[in-house]
Design a protein around this motif. Structure first.
Motif, PDB file in Angstrom:
ATOM      1  N   CYS A   1      10.986 -69.040  -6.287  1.00 49.91           N
ATOM      2  CA  CYS A   1      10.365 -68.850  -4.969  1.00 49.91           C
ATOM      3  C   CYS A   1       8.952 -68.276  -5.100  1.00 49.91           C
ATOM      4  O   CYS A   1       8.374 -67.822  -4.094  1.00 49.91           O
ATOM      5  CB  CYS A   1      11.219 -67.919  -4.121  1.00 49.91           C
TER       6      CYS A   1
ATOM      7  N   HIS B   1      18.417 -68.217  -4.690  1.00 48.30           N
ATOM      8  CA  HIS B   1      18.006 -68.070  -6.101  1.00 48.30           C
ATOM      9  C   HIS B   1      18.043 -66.601  -6.496  1.00 48.30           C
ATOM     10  O   HIS B   1      17.056 -66.044  -6.983  1.00 48.30           O
ATOM     11  CB  HIS B   1      16.609 -68.643  -6.321  1.00 48.30           C
TER      12      HIS B   1
ATOM     13  N   ASP C   1       7.467 -67.246   5.901  1.00 47.04           N
ATOM     14  CA  ASP C   1       6.709 -68.146   5.030  1.00 47.04           C
ATOM     15  C   ASP C   1       5.215 -67.885   5.084  1.00 47.04           C
ATOM     16  O   ASP C   1       4.445 -68.647   4.500  1.00 47.04           O
ATOM     17  CB  ASP C   1       7.000 -69.607   5.380  1.00 47.04           C
TER      18      ASP C   1
ATOM     19  N   GLN D   1      19.951 -68.868   5.473  1.00 43.66           N
ATOM     20  CA  GLN D   1      19.812 -69.930   6.461  1.00 43.66           C
ATOM     21  C   GLN D   1      21.180 -70.387   6.957  1.00 43.66           C
ATOM     22  O   GLN D   1      21.353 -70.708   8.145  1.00 43.66           O
ATOM     23  CB  GLN D   1      19.052 -71.106   5.843  1.00 43.66           C
TER      24      GLN D   1
ATOM     25  N   PRO E   1      20.755 -72.414   1.780  1.00 41.29           N
ATOM     26  CA  PRO E   1      20.636 -71.044   1.263  1.00 41.29           C
ATOM     27  C   PRO E   1      21.445 -70.104   2.152  1.00 41.29           C
ATOM     28  O   PRO E   1      21.512 -70.286   3.370  1.00 41.29           O
ATOM     29  CB  PRO E   1      19.134 -70.762   1.368  1.00 41.29           C
TER      30      PRO E   1
ATOM     31  N   CYS F   1      14.721 -68.675   0.630  1.00 40.74           N
ATOM     32  CA  CYS F   1      14.622 -69.203  -0.731  1.00 40.74           C
ATOM     33  C   CYS F   1      15.257 -68.259  -1.733  1.00 40.74           C
ATOM     34  O   CYS F   1      16.044 -68.667  -2.594  1.00 40.74           O
ATOM     35  CB  CYS F   1      13.145 -69.451  -1.072  1.00 40.74           C
TER      36      CYS F   1
ATOM     37  N   SER G   1       7.313 -71.641   1.167  1.00 42.37           N
ATOM     38  CA  SER G   1       8.742 -71.624   1.495  1.00 42.37           C
ATOM     39  C   SER G   1       8.990 -70.426   2.389  1.00 42.37           C
ATOM     40  O   SER G   1       8.167 -69.508   2.458  1.00 42.37           O
ATOM     41  CB  SER G   1       9.613 -71.522   0.232  1.00 42.37           C
ATOM     42  N   THR G   2      10.119 -70.460   3.092  1.00 44.34           N
ATOM     43  CA  THR G   2      10.549 -69.268   3.818  1.00 44.34           C
ATOM     44  C   THR G   2      11.192 -68.371   2.776  1.00 44.34           C
ATOM     45  O   THR G   2      12.324 -68.605   2.341  1.00 44.34           O
ATOM     46  CB  THR G   2      11.533 -69.632   4.935  1.00 44.34           C
ATOM     47  N   VAL G   3      10.474 -67.357   2.344  1.00 46.96           N
ATOM     48  CA  VAL G   3      10.819 -66.630   1.127  1.00 46.96           C
ATOM     49  C   VAL G   3      12.196 -65.986   1.168  1.00 46.96           C
ATOM     50  O   VAL G   3      12.967 -66.131   0.212  1.00 46.96           O
ATOM     51  CB  VAL G   3       9.714 -65.606   0.791  1.00 46.96           C
TER      52      VAL G   3
END
Length: 728
Positions: A649, A642, A702, A119, A116, A638, A633-635
């Motif tokens: 997410c 997306h 997260d 990240q 992502p 994520c 998830s690590t929003v």
């Protein structure tokens, strides 16, 4: 030279034990020892059962490096009286930099393509630091923030040990040269020629080892990331190898039986620590003595030509040892990226595939990059050319990551701008009832909840991330309330509590917000209420330390969390002395067995009842805030992947919410005489828990809400606080 002459010369160099004296040449057993080290690390990272302490393989590498480099430097000083620094650094550049730069470039490209965007950008920054061999300090700085544990691991995290070794290569020759100068200077003054004595160098290494080990012990207890990642706390391991190099003649004189016992005992110690230690072991600390001692014994026994050398020199182990450096470089990014590349989740089969793929890449790197550069005649003849090559490949690795950072911009939503969610506080109004105030307070809670539910429902199926998202995805990880950095939330080893009063600090009405980081994340909401209602708000928090009287172990510290237990007692005493009108209690519900208890288990529920009763005994009303949904998830990361489908997410309510646990907590709170607030409806519809409500990002990582969403919910928290404060 004839065969007879060669035999005669050989016999002259034999010792009383019939073995050849220590030679500065190639040690096949050390090549095999490298294989043991890399297998330990790879099996650990691949989560193979029985290799829970495999991270000790890095310690083995450190001792080997200390032995080889110190031996090389000592022999040069002993023969020429100095260290030819250009030649030394040129050899290190040929040996290390081309392979690390190659893997670094490929890893950076993999991050940009497969991770992502949010990240990926973090990984690329790590890549730049790692290419410059200061990544270990970047990771240490990140590790001091306990929230960093909630983020995915860096693709370059394993480069920390290369940073330590490169820093060692820079400083070690300077120490050797300084010692040589001091020896000569002292010799001129005293008339004693100690130019060829190992004693001054042994003293120097001994002092380095003692100081470094002492610092490692202190930092393991007070600052584990710095203990783990920094050169000052790891230098003693390298110095241990150096001490073996300087005492090689003494090791050589060991009787054969003693050397065999030492060698096999050392190898056994390495294997046992690999199997018996685990991620919860405080490290390096005293635990690192075991693999370091084991490696010292193996290498020392090898100096005597005995011990486990024959096994370690087997062709298979030596072959693994030859690719150990490249395999170390490749295995970690392949383990992290392969599941994303093939579209499969992380599981034992994918990890096995990653181990095999990374080994294959290591073999290719050895034959196509390492050996051609390392043994190139033109480079070996020219230190300047070798150093220029090292600078060029380092510059290339940094440049590639900088270009990729530009090509992977900070993710920004490109959906329609959405209005910010608004919840209006409804003043309590008298209602026809036997208890008008109670009914009015209930009505205010219902009305604010209804507004929040409406905003959540309107956002549940919205796909595109709005262009005016707040906070922006790139800023979300740093979106922490001030209490996390101003001392109001105590860190791992901190006890006691500063004043931390805000709002109207002269008000006779004190509201205390108490708990771990999940209490502190509600500070922005209560801060706003305190300013509006002239409360004196105290935020009393400590990381991963719920206030309940549960025996607690810290996985981070690897020991009983005594600081938490002390802090709890201090906070309870303070609350008894201050008599707040209302205590707002909150805590994470992500505690697992590694803490010594599990959220929602019987001990948790029983302790919650006791805690509420104890707080009520201070004269305070008690409001227990229920958990927020777990987004799984690590929003921000994520959502960055997306941007056109935020629902990807947004977990299902049945997955994100433990309704049975919430019901048990509510009953426990009621038994203790407190008020419980189930917050689920503020985050979820009947089906889904959206990651964005209106234009507001709900989670900054997260498991914590953003400042902005906490402030959106301030009117709801205010209505709940009013009802709890009334005592009805």
């Amino acid at each position: 030279m004839t065969v007879r002459q060669d035999a005669t010369l050989s016999s002259r160099h034999r010792t009383e034990h019939g073995r050849r004296p220590p030679q500065p040449g190639f040690r096949p057993d050390i090549e095999g020892l490298r294989a043991v080290a890399i297998l330990a690390v790879v099996l650990f990272h691949a989560k193979v059962p029985g290799a829970g302490g495999g991270y000790i393989g890095v310690d083995v590498f450190f001792v080997i490096s200390g032995f080889l480099i110190t031996g090389l430097l000592w022999r040069e000083v002993n023969s020429s009286g100095t260290v030819r620094l250009p030649r030394f650094y040129a050899a290190r550049a040929r040996r290390l930099l081309p392979a690390s730069a190659t893997v670094g470039v490929v890893t950076g490209i993999g991050a940009a393509v497969l991770l992502p965007p949010l990240q990926a950008r973090s990984a690329l920054r790590d890549g730049i630091a790692s290419a410059l061999y200061v990544g270990n300090y970047r990771f240490a700085l990140q590790g001091t923030d306990y929230l960093a544990a909630d983020t995915p691991p860096s693709l370059f995290q394993h480069y920390w040990s290369l940073g330590v070794e490169e820093q060692f290569y820079l400083l070690w020759p300077a120490l050797i040269i300084a010692t040589t100068w001091l020896v000569r200077h002292a010799g001129r003054r005293t008339g004693i020629d100690a130019a060829h004595s190992q004693t001054p160098y042994l003293v120097m290494l001994g002092l380095v080892a003692a100081g470094s080990f002492g610092l490692a012990l202190v930092c393991t207890d007070t600052s584990p990331p710095w203990a783990f990642f920094s050169l000052p706390t790891r230098a003693w391991e390298l110095a241990a190898g150096g001490l073996v190099a300087l005492t090689a003649p003494e090791w050589h004189r060991l009787p054969a039986l003693a050397a065999a016992i030492a060698g096999w005992g050392g190898l056994t110690l390495i294997v046992l620590t690999c199997a018996e230690l685990n991620s919860a072991t405080p490290y390096p600390g005293t635990a690192a003595l075991l693999p370091v001692l084991g490696t010292v014994l193996v290498i020392g026994a090898g100096c005597a030509g005995a011990g486990a050398g024959r096994v370690l020199a087997l062709p298979g182990l030596r072959a693994i040892g030859r690719v150990s450096y490249a395999w170390y470089l490749w295995h970690w990014p392949v383990l992290l990226l392969l599941p994303a590349l093939v579209g499969q989740p992380d599981n034992p089969m994918s990890r096995l595939a990653a181990v095999l793929v990374s080994c294959g890449l290591a073999v290719l790197t050895l034959h196509l990059v390492e050996n051609p550069v390392r043994f190139a005649a033109a480079l070996r003849r020219s230190a300047a050319a070798s150093l220029a090559l090292g600078a060029a490949v380092t510059t290339l690795a940094v440049a590639v990551d900088l270009v990729l950072l530009a090509l992977v911009p900070a993710p920004v939503g490109h959906g329609l701008a959405i209005a910010a969610p608004k919840i209006l506080a409804t003043p309590p109004s008298a209602a026809p009832s036997a208890d008008p105030l109670d009914a009015a307070l209930d009505a205010a809670v219902r009305q604010t909840f209804a507004q929040a539910q409406s905003a959540v429902a309107a956002s549940a199926d919205r796909a595109a991330v709005p262009s005016n998202l707040t906070p922006p995805l790139a800023d979300a990880p740093a979106d922490k309330p001030a209490v996390f950095v101003n001392g109001c939330v105590r860190s791992w080893r901190e006890v006691g509590q500063s004043e931390c009063a805000t709002g109207d600090t002269t008000s006779p009405t004190t509201v205390a917000l108490v708990g771990d980081s999940h209490a502190a994340m509600w500070n922005p909401a209560l801060q706003r209420l305190a300013e509006q209602r002239h409360w004196r708000l105290e935020t009393l928090g400590k990381v991963t330390c719920p206030l309940m009287d549960l025996p607690i172990t810290s996985p981070y510290l690897g020991r009983p969390y005594t600081e938490c237990e002390q802090w709890r007692a201090e906070i309870m005493a303070r609350l008894r002395a201050e008599h707040p009108r209302l205590v707002v209690l909150s805590m994470s519900r992500r505690y697992g067995a590694d803490f010594g208890f599990t959220s929602y288990d019987p001990a948790w529920i029983a302790s919650l009842t006791r805690l509420v009763a104890q707080l009520r005994s201070t004269g305070a009303q008690v409001l227990v805030l229920g958990p927020i949904p777990d987004p799984h998830s690590t929003v921000p990361a994520c959502l960055s992947a997306h941007l056109d489908d935020a629902t990807a997410c947004s977990p299902a309510r049945t997955v994100a919410v433990n309704q049975a646990g919430i019901a048990a907590e509510e009953a426990a709170t009621n038994r203790g005489g407190g008020h419980y607030a189930d917050l689920t409806e503020l985050f979820c519809t009947a089906e889904r828990c959206p990651a964005i409500v209106g234009n507001t990002l709900v989670y900054r990582d997260d498991n914590h809400v953003t400042i902005e969403y906490a402030q959106v919910l301030a009117p709801v928290i205010g209505a709940l606080a009013d009802r709890a404060s009334s005592g009805n």
